[in-house]
Write a protein that holds these residues in place. Structure first.
Motif, PDB file in Angstrom:
ATOM      1  N   LYS B 152      53.245  -0.954  30.608  1.00 10.93           N
ATOM      2  CA  LYS B 152      52.530  -2.198  30.292  1.00 10.93           C
ATOM      3  C   LYS B 152      51.022  -2.028  30.523  1.00 10.93           C
ATOM      4  N   LEU B 153      50.667  -1.507  31.684  1.00 12.08           N
ATOM      5  CA  LEU B 153      49.255  -1.465  32.066  1.00 12.08           C
ATOM      6  C   LEU B 153      48.484  -0.356  31.356  1.00 12.08           C
ATOM      7  N   ALA B 154      49.175   0.682  30.872  1.00 11.01           N
ATOM      8  CA  ALA B 154      48.483   1.739  30.122  1.00 11.01           C
ATOM      9  C   ALA B 154      48.620   1.532  28.619  1.00 11.01           C
ATOM     10  N   GLY B 155      49.444   0.576  28.189  1.00 15.32           N
ATOM     11  CA  GLY B 155      49.757   0.433  26.772  1.00 15.32           C
ATOM     12  C   GLY B 155      48.934  -0.620  26.047  1.00 15.32           C
ATOM     13  N   ALA B 156      49.520  -1.163  24.979  1.00 13.85           N
ATOM     14  CA  ALA B 156      48.809  -2.134  24.136  1.00 13.85           C
ATOM     15  C   ALA B 156      48.287  -3.334  24.923  1.00 13.85           C
ATOM     16  N   PRO B 157      49.070  -3.893  25.853  1.00  8.17           N
ATOM     17  CA  PRO B 157      48.536  -5.037  26.585  1.00  8.17           C
ATOM     18  C   PRO B 157      47.605  -4.610  27.724  1.00  8.17           C
ATOM     19  N   GLY B 158      47.400  -3.302  27.897  1.00  8.51           N
ATOM     20  CA  GLY B 158      46.592  -2.794  28.993  1.00  8.51           C
ATOM     21  C   GLY B 158      45.462  -1.891  28.508  1.00  8.51           C
ATOM     22  N   MET B 159      45.483  -0.654  28.967  1.00 10.50           N
ATOM     23  CA  MET B 159      44.380   0.280  28.725  1.00 10.50           C
ATOM     24  C   MET B 159      44.112   0.523  27.243  1.00 10.50           C
ATOM     25  N   VAL B 160      45.159   0.760  26.458  1.00 13.95           N
ATOM     26  CA  VAL B 160      44.947   1.016  25.026  1.00 13.95           C
ATOM     27  C   VAL B 160      44.361  -0.223  24.346  1.00 13.95           C
ATOM     28  N   GLY B 161      44.835  -1.409  24.768  1.00 17.03           N
ATOM     29  CA  GLY B 161      44.261  -2.648  24.240  1.00 17.03           C
ATOM     30  C   GLY B 161      42.782  -2.761  24.568  1.00 17.03           C
ATOM     31  N   GLY B 162      42.406  -2.367  25.769  1.00 23.12           N
ATOM     32  CA  GLY B 162      40.994  -2.383  26.162  1.00 23.12           C
ATOM     33  C   GLY B 162      40.158  -1.451  25.304  1.00 23.12           C
ATOM     34  N   GLN B 163      40.697  -0.269  25.046  1.00 27.90           N
ATOM     35  CA  GLN B 163      39.977   0.696  24.210  1.00 27.90           C
ATOM     36  C   GLN B 163      39.879   0.193  22.763  1.00 27.90           C
ATOM     37  N   ALA B 164      40.950  -0.428  22.277  1.00 33.36           N
ATOM     38  CA  ALA B 164      40.915  -0.983  20.909  1.00 33.36           C
ATOM     39  C   ALA B 164      39.847  -2.065  20.808  1.00 33.36           C
ATOM     40  N   ALA B 165      39.776  -2.940  21.816  1.00 34.70           N
ATOM     41  CA  ALA B 165      38.759  -3.999  21.811  1.00 34.70           C
ATOM     42  C   ALA B 165      37.359  -3.396  21.891  1.00 34.70           C
ATOM     43  N   ASP B 166      37.232  -2.301  22.643  1.00 31.76           N
ATOM     44  CA  ASP B 166      35.941  -1.620  22.759  1.00 31.76           C
ATOM     45  C   ASP B 166      35.509  -1.057  21.404  1.00 31.76           C
ATOM     46  N   MET B 167      36.440  -0.404  20.713  1.00 31.73           N
ATOM     47  CA  MET B 167      36.151   0.145  19.386  1.00 31.73           C
ATOM     48  C   MET B 167      35.688  -0.956  18.431  1.00 31.73           C
ATOM     49  N   GLN B 168      36.435  -2.051  18.432  1.00 22.53           N
ATOM     50  CA  GLN B 168      36.084  -3.151  17.533  1.00 22.53           C
ATOM     51  C   GLN B 168      34.791  -3.815  17.958  1.00 22.53           C
ATOM     52  N   GLY B 169      34.559  -3.833  19.293  1.00 22.47           N
ATOM     53  CA  GLY B 169      33.369  -4.468  19.841  1.00 22.47           C
ATOM     54  C   GLY B 169      32.087  -3.775  19.436  1.00 22.47           C
ATOM     55  N   GLU B 170      32.210  -2.521  18.972  1.00 22.72           N
ATOM     56  CA  GLU B 170      30.995  -1.824  18.563  1.00 22.72           C
ATOM     57  C   GLU B 170      30.320  -2.500  17.377  1.00 22.72           C
ATOM     58  N   GLN B 171      31.091  -3.334  16.697  1.00 23.41           N
ATOM     59  CA  GLN B 171      30.461  -4.136  15.647  1.00 23.41           C
ATOM     60  C   GLN B 171      29.728  -5.350  16.228  1.00 23.41           C
ATOM     61  N   GLY B 172      29.720  -5.450  17.563  1.00 25.12           N
ATOM     62  CA  GLY B 172      28.930  -6.507  18.172  1.00 25.12           C
ATOM     63  C   GLY B 172      29.703  -7.429  19.099  1.00 25.12           C
ATOM     64  N   ILE B 173      29.509  -7.223  20.412  1.00 26.47           N
ATOM     65  CA  ILE B 173      30.105  -8.133  21.380  1.00 26.47           C
ATOM     66  C   ILE B 173      29.115  -9.261  21.603  1.00 26.47           C
ATOM     67  N   THR B 174      29.579 -10.485  21.481  1.00 24.92           N
ATOM     68  CA  THR B 174      28.636 -11.600  21.590  1.00 24.92           C
ATOM     69  C   THR B 174      28.872 -12.452  22.823  1.00 24.92           C
ATOM     70  N   LYS B 175      29.996 -12.208  23.500  1.00 22.29           N
ATOM     71  CA  LYS B 175      30.277 -13.042  24.670  1.00 22.29           C
ATOM     72  C   LYS B 175      30.594 -12.175  25.882  1.00 22.29           C
ATOM     73  N   LEU B 176      30.233 -12.662  27.062  1.00 22.71           N
ATOM     74  CA  LEU B 176      30.546 -11.952  28.289  1.00 22.71           C
ATOM     75  C   LEU B 176      32.055 -11.798  28.456  1.00 22.71           C
ATOM     76  N   GLU B 177      32.828 -12.797  28.005  1.00 20.52           N
ATOM     77  CA  GLU B 177      34.285 -12.742  28.133  1.00 20.52           C
ATOM     78  C   GLU B 177      34.855 -11.538  27.373  1.00 20.52           C
ATOM     79  N   GLU B 178      34.271 -11.222  26.225  1.00 25.01           N
ATOM     80  CA  GLU B 178      34.750 -10.078  25.448  1.00 25.01           C
ATOM     81  C   GLU B 178      34.525  -8.777  26.220  1.00 25.01           C
ATOM     82  N   LEU B 179      33.345  -8.687  26.832  1.00 25.02           N
ATOM     83  CA  LEU B 179      33.041  -7.482  27.605  1.00 25.02           C
ATOM     84  C   LEU B 179      33.962  -7.394  28.828  1.00 25.02           C
ATOM     85  N   GLU B 180      34.214  -8.522  29.471  1.00 22.81           N
ATOM     86  CA  GLU B 180      35.117  -8.520  30.628  1.00 22.81           C
ATOM     87  C   GLU B 180      36.534  -8.113  30.223  1.00 22.81           C
TER      88      GLU B 180
END
Lengths: 301, 301
Positions: B152-180
């Motif tokens: 769970k913690l290393a998978g889609a709801p965890g670490m991989v999900g964080g990395q996916a959000a990071d990849m997508q965030g490169e198009q522009g994170i606009t909120k502190l919540e997204e970065l958190e």
């Protein structure tokens, strides 16, 4: 138990069960980034035949165990199979644009998301397996046996090792043994896992587990040799990718070493020996398992 | 138990224990393609500080359990961390040529082998975890809890999900919540896993597991905010990569939203609250765990 159902109909019914469970087992309820979840689901629901999950279920039936309790494990092996296809299709690997007539994952979601979707499915397979314990009371020590088998048979000494040898082999396979190593690990190992997992779930004896391993090794290799044969002589519309794509890439196949006829003989010999191993291990209800061996290795597409 | 050893010396000693176990736990005895094994070992032994394994061991010590029995689990989490770095560094992802002053995996072994080495390490982590049961008699139900947490913690709801959000965030994170969200999943989740795994191994109560989760979430986020701060102000030779590499890539960091001072305050607040959670859960021997919180979040490199 076979009750007159054709093997095709049996496969169809089991695949529907697996599909329904797969939809439930996806981490939809968690806070997963939308594109990641879409990318995982796209490949997981891209029309696979669910052959590996069906082998889990057929083994459980051969031992008269509970197929319901086995469903999360069956879904787990499909997640592993799906992740391996996503990663194999990447430009850095086989660079395939289509699979089963549909665009490959990275063609739709990009390389980065395809890598992550693969990582996530691989990881989630272990989560799914644990649910046979959490939801259906399969004993924890059986789950640990299954986790250990999967980590070995899908990892460096198993499926990933087979793919690594395949990648390196593109610089030139010169011996039949090298090709067999690739086939045994890229294909047989996950089939062996499916069968042994079914065995663990339904209380197989050590002798039955050995028979399942022999059976899986043989039909996995036969399946792959048949794939090599079909790739040379098959019809494009039947297998959903351009015929002779392996040959175009100058990929060495089984018939390349021994010819088509000897390859066919090998398929039959492996299948028969596999079936004999099962017959000798006194499964109470082995018919579907034996039918599946023929279905997998005698297929024409 | 602290016995006067400085935290730096404690970390060094534990890291040596982990390194010795990692060398043994690699699948060297199996029939693994040489380049794949080399590629796995290259990154696994590339000078990591073993902070996550040390958190497993320190948690076991906080509960006065057996650190020897915990070593395979500790190695498992390092394999997960290492695989995530290999995949993150790929050209399709962050495209980094160096890590810790050494060439990244794909720069030496190529993209295909780096993808496979990552897949193999991820898979082998689960094999390693099972060895705490196989070799040291940790109960099977504890192993199943640990496998489930990791999936769970290393998978889609965890670490991989964080990395996916990071990849997508490169198009522009606009909120502190997204970065958190990214920091919590990319970094905190594996730290939470390490602490909870130690808890499972050493018989933590439900209340202690909750405290470990709160502690891990907080120091993981604090660690990552500190990383953001260091990336802005650090010295190049201390952190082994060009300073402001994130800024050059116009990557949004914590100080970008709230400034350096408020970021520092946040690090301190998170650390204190995490330590208080541990203090309130009555661990028999929590000192090293509390020292590690300060070490991780107050570091200057």
């Amino acid at each position: 138990m076979s009750a007159g159902l054709s093997i095709e109909r049996y496969i169809q019914m089991k695949a529907e069960q697996v599909d329904a469970e797969l939809l439930e087992s996806l981490p939809g309820i968690w806070n997963v980034p939308e594109t990641l979840r879409e990318s995982m689901m796209y490949s997981l629901l891209a029309g696979g035949k669910r052959l590996r999950p069906i082998l889990v279920l057929a083994t459980v039936e051969a031992l008269q165990g509970s197929t319901e309790a086995a469903l999360p494990v069956a879904c787990g092996v499909e997640m592993i199979h799906t992740y391996s296809l996503i990663h194999d299709d990447l430009p850095a690997m086989d660079n395939d644009d289509y699979r089963r007539g549909k665009l490959t994952n990275h063609k739709i979601y990009g390389d980065a998301m395809a890598i992550l979707a693969g990582d996530a499915l691989l990881t989630h397979a272990f989560y799914s397996i644990v649910q046979s314990y959490r939801s259906y009371g399969v004993p924890a020590d059986k789950i640990v046996d299954i986790v250990e088998d999967l980590a070995k048979l899908a990892g460096a000494p198993g499926m990933v090792g087979g793919q690594a040898a395949d990648m390196q082999g593109e610089q030139g396979i010169t011996k039949l043994e090298e090709l067999e190593y690739i086939h045994l690990h890229k294909t047989s190992d996950l089939i062996v896992f499916s069968l042994k997992a079914g065995g663990h779930l339904a209380g197989a004896t050590a002798k039955q587990l050995q028979a399942l391993e022999k059976f899986g090794t043989n039909i996995g290799l036969a399946f792959q040799i048949q794939d090599d044969i079909l790739d040379l002589i098959g019809e494009e519309d039947k297998i959903g990718k351009p015929v002779k794509s392996d040959e175009k890439q100058q990929k060495v196949t089984y018939p390349y070493f021994v010819g088509i006829e000897a390859s066919r003989d090998k398929v039959n010999e492996l299948t028969e020996q596999g079936k004999q191993a099962i017959a000798a291990a006194h499964f109470p209800n082995p018919d579907r398992l034996l039918e599946l061996a023929d279905y997998l290795t005698q297929r024409d597409h």
